[in-house]
Design a protein around this motif. Structure first.
Motif, PDB file in Angstrom:
ATOM      1  N   VAL A   1      39.261  44.243  57.665  1.00 47.24           N
ATOM      2  CA  VAL A   1      40.094  45.449  57.785  1.00 47.24           C
ATOM      3  C   VAL A   1      39.242  46.706  57.633  1.00 47.24           C
ATOM      4  CG1 VAL A   1      41.926  46.794  56.671  1.00 47.24           C
ATOM      5  CG2 VAL A   1      42.227  44.340  57.076  1.00 47.24           C
ATOM      6  N   VAL A   2      38.413  46.753  56.599  1.00 46.24           N
ATOM      7  CA  VAL A   2      37.658  47.973  56.291  1.00 46.24           C
ATOM      8  C   VAL A   2      36.472  48.171  57.226  1.00 46.24           C
ATOM      9  CG1 VAL A   2      36.251  49.110  54.522  1.00 46.24           C
ATOM     10  CG2 VAL A   2      38.398  47.986  53.882  1.00 46.24           C
ATOM     11  N   VAL A   3      35.741  47.100  57.503  1.00 49.48           N
ATOM     12  CA  VAL A   3      34.515  47.228  58.296  1.00 49.48           C
ATOM     13  C   VAL A   3      34.793  47.194  59.799  1.00 49.48           C
ATOM     14  CG1 VAL A   3      32.258  46.200  58.790  1.00 49.48           C
ATOM     15  CG2 VAL A   3      33.131  46.223  56.443  1.00 49.48           C
ATOM     16  N   LEU A   4      35.650  46.266  60.228  1.00 47.99           N
ATOM     17  CA  LEU A   4      35.938  46.120  61.665  1.00 47.99           C
ATOM     18  C   LEU A   4      37.169  46.904  62.103  1.00 47.99           C
ATOM     19  CD1 LEU A   4      35.165  42.312  62.142  1.00 47.99           C
ATOM     20  CD2 LEU A   4      33.638  44.289  62.365  1.00 47.99           C
ATOM     21  N   LYS A   5      37.798  47.617  61.162  1.00 44.13           N
ATOM     22  CA  LYS A   5      38.913  48.528  61.452  1.00 44.13           C
ATOM     23  C   LYS A   5      40.155  47.814  62.000  1.00 44.13           C
ATOM     24  CE  LYS A   5      36.102  51.806  60.314  1.00 44.13           C
ATOM     25  NZ  LYS A   5      36.188  52.421  58.970  1.00 44.13           N
ATOM     26  N   LEU A   6      40.405  46.604  61.520  1.00 45.70           N
ATOM     27  CA  LEU A   6      41.653  45.936  61.864  1.00 45.70           C
ATOM     28  C   LEU A   6      42.813  46.715  61.251  1.00 45.70           C
ATOM     29  CD1 LEU A   6      43.194  43.403  62.987  1.00 45.70           C
ATOM     30  CD2 LEU A   6      42.837  42.371  60.721  1.00 45.70           C
ATOM     31  N   ASP A   7      43.934  46.795  61.949  1.00 40.70           N
ATOM     32  CA  ASP A   7      45.111  47.473  61.411  1.00 40.70           C
ATOM     33  C   ASP A   7      45.440  46.924  60.023  1.00 40.70           C
ATOM     34  OD1 ASP A   7      47.710  49.083  61.824  1.00 40.70           O
ATOM     35  OD2 ASP A   7      48.435  47.076  61.340  1.00 40.70           O
TER      36      ASP A   7
ATOM     37  N   LEU B   1      37.918  35.476  46.322  1.00 44.63           N
ATOM     38  CA  LEU B   1      36.575  35.684  46.853  1.00 44.63           C
ATOM     39  C   LEU B   1      36.348  34.963  48.174  1.00 44.63           C
ATOM     40  CD1 LEU B   1      34.584  35.392  43.498  1.00 44.63           C
ATOM     41  CD2 LEU B   1      35.421  37.459  44.638  1.00 44.63           C
ATOM     42  N   GLY B   2      37.019  33.818  48.355  1.00 44.71           N
ATOM     43  CA  GLY B   2      36.784  33.022  49.552  1.00 44.71           C
ATOM     44  C   GLY B   2      37.694  33.348  50.719  1.00 44.71           C
ATOM     45  N   TRP B   3      38.846  33.963  50.461  1.00 47.89           N
ATOM     46  CA  TRP B   3      39.791  34.272  51.534  1.00 47.89           C
ATOM     47  C   TRP B   3      40.163  35.752  51.587  1.00 47.89           C
ATOM     48  CZ3 TRP B   3      41.580  33.513  56.046  1.00 47.89           C
ATOM     49  CH2 TRP B   3      42.822  34.018  56.441  1.00 47.89           C
ATOM     50  N   LEU B   4      40.667  36.300  50.479  1.00 38.21           N
ATOM     51  CA  LEU B   4      41.174  37.665  50.518  1.00 38.21           C
ATOM     52  C   LEU B   4      40.071  38.700  50.724  1.00 38.21           C
ATOM     53  CD1 LEU B   4      43.880  37.469  47.695  1.00 38.21           C
ATOM     54  CD2 LEU B   4      44.204  37.348  50.174  1.00 38.21           C
ATOM     55  N   LEU B   5      38.927  38.532  50.070  1.00 36.76           N
ATOM     56  CA  LEU B   5      37.835  39.489  50.257  1.00 36.76           C
ATOM     57  C   LEU B   5      37.332  39.501  51.705  1.00 36.76           C
ATOM     58  CD1 LEU B   5      35.849  41.585  49.274  1.00 36.76           C
ATOM     59  CD2 LEU B   5      34.407  39.747  48.363  1.00 36.76           C
ATOM     60  N   PRO B   6      37.089  38.334  52.346  1.00 40.91           N
ATOM     61  CA  PRO B   6      36.688  38.382  53.761  1.00 40.91           C
ATOM     62  C   PRO B   6      37.705  39.078  54.664  1.00 40.91           C
ATOM     63  CG  PRO B   6      36.184  36.233  52.838  1.00 40.91           C
ATOM     64  CD  PRO B   6      36.984  36.970  51.803  1.00 40.91           C
ATOM     65  N   VAL B   7      39.012  38.849  54.437  1.00 43.75           N
ATOM     66  CA  VAL B   7      40.013  39.522  55.262  1.00 43.75           C
ATOM     67  C   VAL B   7      39.984  41.032  55.009  1.00 43.75           C
ATOM     68  CG1 VAL B   7      42.470  39.723  55.804  1.00 43.75           C
ATOM     69  CG2 VAL B   7      41.498  37.483  55.326  1.00 43.75           C
ATOM     70  N   ALA B   8      39.846  41.428  53.739  1.00 43.59           N
ATOM     71  CA  ALA B   8      39.759  42.849  53.419  1.00 43.59           C
ATOM     72  C   ALA B   8      38.536  43.484  54.074  1.00 43.59           C
ATOM     73  CB  ALA B   8      39.707  43.042  51.900  1.00 43.59           C
ATOM     74  N   LEU B   9      37.432  42.746  54.144  1.00 46.99           N
ATOM     75  CA  LEU B   9      36.222  43.252  54.793  1.00 46.99           C
ATOM     76  C   LEU B   9      36.453  43.463  56.287  1.00 46.99           C
ATOM     77  CD1 LEU B   9      33.499  41.074  53.022  1.00 46.99           C
ATOM     78  CD2 LEU B   9      33.847  43.536  52.775  1.00 46.99           C
TER      79      LEU B   9
ATOM     80  N   ALA C   1      31.067  54.791  50.329  1.00 45.50           N
ATOM     81  CA  ALA C   1      31.522  55.572  49.174  1.00 45.50           C
ATOM     82  C   ALA C   1      31.113  54.881  47.877  1.00 45.50           C
ATOM     83  CB  ALA C   1      33.029  55.767  49.238  1.00 45.50           C
ATOM     84  N   PRO C   2      29.802  54.657  47.673  1.00 42.25           N
ATOM     85  CA  PRO C   2      29.372  53.930  46.462  1.00 42.25           C
ATOM     86  C   PRO C   2      29.716  54.644  45.166  1.00 42.25           C
ATOM     87  CG  PRO C   2      27.492  54.952  47.563  1.00 42.25           C
ATOM     88  CD  PRO C   2      28.655  55.102  48.495  1.00 42.25           C
ATOM     89  N   GLY C   3      29.866  55.967  45.202  1.00 39.90           N
ATOM     90  CA  GLY C   3      30.193  56.701  43.986  1.00 39.90           C
ATOM     91  C   GLY C   3      31.555  56.350  43.429  1.00 39.90           C
ATOM     92  N   ALA C   4      32.452  55.877  44.308  1.00 40.32           N
ATOM     93  CA  ALA C   4      33.798  55.509  43.864  1.00 40.32           C
ATOM     94  C   ALA C   4      33.832  54.177  43.142  1.00 40.32           C
ATOM     95  CB  ALA C   4      34.751  55.470  45.055  1.00 40.32           C
TER      96      ALA C   4
ATOM     97  N   GLY D   1      36.795  45.306  45.344  1.00 39.87           N
ATOM     98  CA  GLY D   1      36.954  46.718  45.669  1.00 39.87           C
ATOM     99  C   GLY D   1      35.633  47.457  45.663  1.00 39.87           C
ATOM    100  N   THR D   2      34.742  47.071  44.766  1.00 44.09           N
ATOM    101  CA  THR D   2      33.412  47.679  44.721  1.00 44.09           C
ATOM    102  C   THR D   2      32.649  47.409  46.012  1.00 44.09           C
ATOM    103  OG1 THR D   2      33.281  47.540  42.307  1.00 44.09           O
ATOM    104  CG2 THR D   2      31.202  47.655  43.511  1.00 44.09           C
ATOM    105  N   VAL D   3      32.713  46.168  46.496  1.00 42.79           N
ATOM    106  CA  VAL D   3      32.064  45.820  47.761  1.00 42.79           C
ATOM    107  C   VAL D   3      32.637  46.661  48.905  1.00 42.79           C
ATOM    108  CG1 VAL D   3      31.711  43.978  49.462  1.00 42.79           C
ATOM    109  CG2 VAL D   3      31.491  43.481  47.015  1.00 42.79           C
TER     110      VAL D   3
END
Length: 334
Positions: A303-309, A293-301, A178-181, A169-171
């Motif tokens: 979503v957040v970075v590439l704006k996947l639904d 770290l190897g699967w869920l974080l990349p998928v979350a990235l 939003a680094p302050g969060a 979540g920090t990443v």
């Protein structure tokens, strides 16, 4: 502020040591039974250490202006109530109906102070209406805090999950601008790390209901805080929680379909079958970290970075976890 994280982690480590000595002196032990995943009597209630350290750290961060007052009151009030209920249950017994009532009260408190569910959409369908968002928010938080309790059944797994989710979540916060969060998840990761030193397989103390329920509701509230920054961040946090959400939900569904009493203790989660199949807790708990770290974080990235639904990304993330749950017989009768 980094010093606060270090002090909080060390304080948790020291308090856990003191709680372990106290539990041993008072014979506050988790005694193995036919439905346990451990074989030796082990002190319990160590989660109080990171609860106290985290709450103290939040007050310091709030005083320094790093946490908004509404977030501070919402998280401390809801987390504190759940921890107290869990502590009382660890040292005696509270009827399930009263525990559940307290859990809903805590969830309502947290939602009210955080402004309710963020404006998220599921496959384009908005969940903004109060009549829909309010009950969904309550069910989300109550289920998350209870499933965290269900998933705290082998050494280290609940601690490792919390640390991985918070670091992930920090990443996400940093990349979303939003680094302050990030201070709250970093603080939670630091305090739980101090506890994990004692809880890593083979565990020398368990966190107990006070700790597991607290982690569940605080992680759920942090996801809501993230969603108010950017709705895609909420989905990112939900993806990071995937291992626990899928195993617990899949197991509950299969037990419900068989007509079993879902509130009774059992050993039919996928992670419990996995620990018995592999003969140890450590490889299973470490596998959870690897999946996070190897699967869920990349998928979350993505979503957040590439704006996947968000809903699409969550389905993609959860699909192989469902296959793993099936492979490891989640919810099957022993």
């Amino acid at each position: 502020m980094t010093a606060i994280l270090i002090v909080a982690g060390i304080a948790t480590w020291l308090m856990t040591a003191a709680l372990r000595r106290y539990a041993l002196s008072r014979s506050l032990l988790d005694i193995p039974n036919a439905r346990s995943s451990h074989t030796l009597p082990t002190p319990r209630g160590g989660g109080v250490a990171f609860v106290v350290a985290f709450m103290a750290g939040v007050l310091v961060l709030g005083w320094a202006g790093y946490v908004a007052p509404s977030v501070l009151v919402g998280i401390l009030g809801a987390g504190g109530l759940v921890a107290v209920i869990g502590f009382m249950d660890d040292h005696g017994h509270i009827a399930a109906r009263w525990r559940l009532l307290g859990h809903f009260a805590a969830a309502a408190w947290g939602l009210a102070w955080l402004g309710g569910l963020p404006p998220i959409s599921v496959f384009g369908w908005p969940l903004h209406a109060l009549w829909l968002a309010a009950p969904l928010g309550l069910l989300y938080l109550v289920w998350l805090l209870n499933l965290y309790n269900f998933m705290d059944g082998i050494d280290g797994i609940a601690s490792i999950e919390a640390i991985c989710v918070c670091l992930g979540g920090t990443v996400l916060f940093w990349l979303a601008g939003a680094p302050g969060a990030a201070w709250l998840p970093l603080l939670l990761a630091a305090t739980v790390t101090g506890f994990l030193i004692w809880n890593f397989p083979p565990a020398r103390i368990f966190m107990g209901d006070a700790g597991s329920g607290f982690l569940g509701i605080v992680l759920g509230l942090l996801a809501i805080v993230a969603g108010w920054i950017d709705p895609l961040l909420f989905w990112g946090w939900l993806i990071l929680l995937g291992v626990f959400v899928v195993d617990a939900t899949f197991t509950l569904a299969r037990r419900l379909l068989r007509g079993e009493r879902v509130y009774e203790a059992h050993r039919s989660h996928a992670y419990q079958y996995a620990s018995r199949r592999h003969g140890r807790h450590r490889p299973v708990s470490l596998a959870v970290a690897a999946i996070n770290l190897g699967w869920l974080l990349p998928v979350a990235l993505v979503v957040v970075v590439l704006k996947l639904d968000g809903a699409t990304g969550t389905l993609v993330a959860y699909a192989p976890l469902i296959l793993l749950a099936i492979a490891y017989r989640a919810g099957e009768k022993e």
